[in-house]
Scaffold this active site. Structure first.
Site, PDB file in Angstrom:
ATOM      1  CB  CYS A 368      -6.336  -2.299  10.104  1.00 41.16           C
ATOM      2  SG  CYS A 368      -6.722  -0.723  10.849  1.00 41.16           S
ATOM      3  NE  ARG A 397     -11.588   7.005   9.533  1.00 46.49           N
ATOM      4  CZ  ARG A 397     -10.319   7.010   9.130  1.00 46.49           C
ATOM      5  NH1 ARG A 397      -9.676   8.152   9.041  1.00 46.49           N
ATOM      6  NH2 ARG A 397      -9.707   5.889   8.853  1.00 46.49           N
ATOM      7  CD  GLN A 415      -9.457   4.190   5.110  1.00 49.45           C
ATOM      8  OE1 GLN A 415      -9.665   3.095   5.630  1.00 49.45           O
ATOM      9  NE2 GLN A 415      -8.680   5.111   5.654  1.00 49.45           N
ATOM     10  CG  ASP A 417      -7.200   0.373   4.308  1.00 53.61           C
ATOM     11  OD1 ASP A 417      -5.992   0.654   4.314  1.00 53.61           O
ATOM     12  OD2 ASP A 417      -7.900   0.313   5.326  1.00 53.61           O
ATOM     13  CG  HIS A 419      -4.347  -3.531   6.495  1.00 51.08           C
ATOM     14  ND1 HIS A 419      -5.648  -3.339   6.092  1.00 51.08           N
ATOM     15  CD2 HIS A 419      -4.009  -2.446   7.236  1.00 51.08           C
ATOM     16  CE1 HIS A 419      -6.088  -2.189   6.577  1.00 51.08           C
ATOM     17  NE2 HIS A 419      -5.125  -1.621   7.262  1.00 51.08           N
ATOM     18  CE  LYS A 500       1.128  10.229   8.987  1.00 48.76           C
ATOM     19  NZ  LYS A 500      -0.242  10.571   9.278  1.00 48.76           N
ATOM     20  CG  HIS A 546      -1.989   0.222   8.728  1.00 45.12           C
ATOM     21  ND1 HIS A 546      -3.277   0.123   9.188  1.00 45.12           N
ATOM     22  CD2 HIS A 546      -1.212  -0.273   9.707  1.00 45.12           C
ATOM     23  CE1 HIS A 546      -3.270  -0.399  10.394  1.00 45.12           C
ATOM     24  NE2 HIS A 546      -2.030  -0.646  10.742  1.00 45.12           N
TER      25      HIS A 546
END
Length: 673
Positions: A368, A397, A415, A417, A419, A500, A546
């Site tokens: 992000c 991570r 991911q 991912d 946004h 979320k 997200h």
RNA sequence: GCCGACGUGGCGCAAUUGGCAGCGCACCUGUCUUGUAAACAGGGGGUUGGGGGUUCGAGUCCCCCCGUCGGCUCCA
């Protein structure tokens, strides 16, 4: 009983009935052997519970979840009795029923071994055979403390019972030991009246240990922190399972065996999909060609769907200077979960003094911040919103060593991912569309059983105003409700920056996996000072959403391996068609067919090995290829080919063009075969 | 990170109290090849996860590290 009291009226399963005073709940249901406890005025009670005038009573049998939980709880007691019988110095923790079984925690000097479990099972069987009764006894706090002076953990629970009832229930399982009301001890009484054992417990319990029959089994041992906090000492936990019947236990054990057969770590090796070479590091996978094809197909299809839904594709690097993660707040909140920084560019003189200050770079834990920089790269207009930025972004991570697990919990992952930057007015509609998009896409990958979870604010850890939280939470709730899917609340489960929704999917054998998440974020636009110019010329702050569908590509891959048990539908299968000649002579005939399939981008191989025909069938079967194309003289002379499917069924003499069509259609429609 | 168990050719496993590192599959070579889950024969492949120690001798016993598994804690 000597004194005959007068009759009382009770309501049994909705029907009024007059019974003799002194009647127990168990007396009412004596003929039904599967009754474990009774519900009296809404509360579960032992069958020995004395009924009072006006009580509403119903039987709770082993065929109910509550009945099974009681059985399992009682099994935990029998385990504890067995443990203390073998090791009188063992101190008791808690022992609640759990899904499919129970556990009990013990403080013992030497951890349990697998051999100990055998011995404990034998001891349990003896206790069960003795037919000990569970007898409830009300005690005062003082009496309990005195009686349980040798049980420090139990005493701690007694202390928690009164004032801090909340603290008790917040620990899983502790509320089965001490409840809110009066304190009770359950004694296990032998047939001759001798007290065999007892435990501080809220109950209720099965009437006798006989009820456990022999449908129970000790499964494994593990350590567990006392009261669930890593600051506390670790106790030794014994897990067991218990069922209403032997058959039900067998079904359960069969389910476990089935899950083990599907384990993606095992299939990953067998099918040559991926591996975790020690040389690379824990939790870091490499995908082999066969796994690579599957993954590429998953990703390619996802890209197409995103393209069709108005997403724009972006790319960002894997590392960044520290400054970015200071701005984003990751270093403030999640430094523990990040790989430590690399120090670069520092220069020193001969004496070791720094002559040029270096830089710290971090591996990125999330995408992000990078996307926010893309948003901020130039002035933005309200006309550009919603701005949907998508990336297959690799993140790293530093997961704690004990939690790394196959592809489902890794240290490096990709991911899918995105946004999405929206105006406050657009949030509602965007969330709704998003949820539809997510569910539709997941369905294309073969998942079709979902429910949603709404995670709301954790009052101890959040940023943003009450108003914006309320608004976003409401928007999410509405989108969820509109989807028609079941919605489960997860109070306090949200990340600090916004509420979320997560999509939970059930796989082919009924296990649930957390899949996609959709999160509203008020925090990052603020931290990065994101703005767009509104229609009225004012500068406004966008809201950020997200979302990841797969979550991580690796994890989703692992899920699909288990969901399909390695037998992927044709569109995902690494090898879609394997040609098997009946004899060497038909190799060329199959090669011609293979060329025609390849022209349609179908992944086809021909088994030209020196193996005999049956062996080739076996090899193909084991590799879980969806279509086996067999050709011998009968086929060749007819200009045809024969199908063998994964289930062993057969379709002979199919004209080549028809066979190709069947395969193409199966692939294009993404069906399982 | 914590507790426990485990680590032997690519995979699955064996090796008695510390005493010659073996088997099956896979792989390679040869002979063979006509209808639905294993043709036959031969061959290559291991510094027993890594390092240190005890011992005449260590896969086996001890210590440290790495990794895996089962849990706990954690999971932005």
């Amino acid at each position: 009983m000597s004194l005959q009291s007068s009759d009382i009226t009770v309501v049994i399963a909705g029907t009024k009935r007059s019974v003799a005073g002194g009647t127990t709940a168990g007396d009412l249901f004596a003929e039904d052997k599967s009754t474990v406890v009774a519900r009296v005025n809404g509360e579960l009670r032992d069958l020995a519970h004395l009924l009072a005038e006006g009580d509403a009573v119903e039987a709770v049998g082993l065929d109910t979840d509550e009945g099974l939980a009681v059985l399992r709880h009682s099994a935990a007691h029998v385990l504890a009795q067995a443990v203390q019988q073998i090791n009188p110095k063992a101190k008791l923790g808690i022992g609640p029923p759990i899904r499919d079984g129970f556990y009990y925690d013990f403080d013992v000097e030497v951890p349990f071994t697998p051999e100990d479990l055998k011995a404990l099972e034998n001891a349990m069987q003896k206790i069960i055979n003795e037919g000990q009764t569970f007898v409830r006894r009300v005690v005062t706090d003082e009496a309990a403390r005195l009686e349980l002076a040798d049980e420090p953990y139990k005493c701690e629970l007694i202390g928690l019972k009164g004032g801090a009832a909340e603290a008790v229930t917040s620990v899983e399982g502790a509320d089965v030991e001490v409840g809110a009301g009066e304190l009770t001890i359950y004694d296990n009484i032998r047939r001759d009246g001798e007290r065999a054992w007892g435990d501080l417990c809220r109950g209720p319990h099965v009437p006798t240990t006989k009820m456990l029959g022999n449908a129970y089994k000790l499964m494994r041992t593990a350590a567990a922190y006392w009261r669930g906090s890593e600051k506390n000492p670790q106790l030794q936990r014994v897990y067991g399972t218990a069922w209403a019947s032997k058959d039900e236990m067998k079904d359960y054990l069969d389910r476990l065996a089935e899950a083990e057969k599907r384990d993606h770590r095992k299939l990953g090796v067998e099918l040559d999909l991926f591996s975790f070479p020690d040389e690379i590091g824990s939790g870091l996978a490499v995908f082999h060609p066969k796994g690579g094809v599957i993954r590429k197909t998953m990703e390619d299809y996802s890209r197409i769907r995103h393209e069709e839904s108005g997403y724009e594709f972006v790319y960002s690097p894997h590392i960044s200077k520290r400054n970015l993660f200071d701005t984003s707040g990751h270093l403030q909140w999640f430094a523990d979960g990040m790989y430590p920084p690399m120090h670069v560019d520092e220069e020193c003189d001969a004496e070791g003094n720094v002559t040029r200050k270096g830089q710290e770079y971090y591996l990125k834990p999330m995408n992000c911040p990078f996307h926010c920089l893309i948003f901020r790269a130039r002035g933005r207009s309200y006309r550009e919103l919603p701005l949907r930025l998508f990336e297959f972004g690799s993140v790293y991570r530093y997961e704690k060593s004990g939690v790394v697990h196959g592809l489902t919990r890794v240290r490096g992952m990709t991911q899918d991912d995105a946004h999405i930057y929206v105006t406050a007015d657009q949030v509602q509609a965007e969330l709704k569309d998003l949820l539809t998009f997510v569910i539709d896409l997941l369905k294309d990958y073969g998942l079709d059983d979902f429910y949603l979870e709404l995670s709301t604010r954790n009052e101890d850890k959040y940023v943003g105003t009450d108003e914006s939280w309320a608004k976003a939470t409401e928007a999410l709730r509405e989108a969820a409700t509109d989807s028609g899917l079941d919605l489960v609340d997860d109070p306090g489960g949200a990340a600090f920056y916004g509420p979320k929704i997560s999509v939970q999917a059930r796989d082919a054998i009924g296990r649930t996996w957390q899949m996609s998440t959709i999160q509203v974020d008020f925090n990052l636009p603020e931290r990065f000072g994101l703005e767009y110019q509104a229609a009225d010329g004012s500068r406004q702050r966008p809201i950020m959403i997200h979302r990841a569908l797969f979550g991580s590509v690796e994890r989703f891959f692992g899920l699909l391996v288990e969901h399909y048990a390695g037998a992927f539908p044709p569109w995902l299968a690494p090898v879609q068609v394997i040609g098997i000649p009946v004899a060497e002579e038909f190799n060329d005939y199959l090669f011609e067919i293979a060329e025609r399939l390849k022209a349609k981008r179908i992944r086809v191989e021909i088994d030209t090995s020196a193996d005999r025909f049956p062996k080739k069938i076996r090899t193909a079967q084991k590799s879980k290829v969806p279509f086996m194309l067999i050709a011998g003289e009968d086929d060749r002379s007819a200009g045809a080919v024969s199908f063998r499917y994964r289930d062993g069924s057969q379709k002979n003499g199919v004209p080549i063009a028809e066979a190709i069509e069947e395969i193409v259609v199966a692939i294009e429609s993404r069906v399982q075969v």
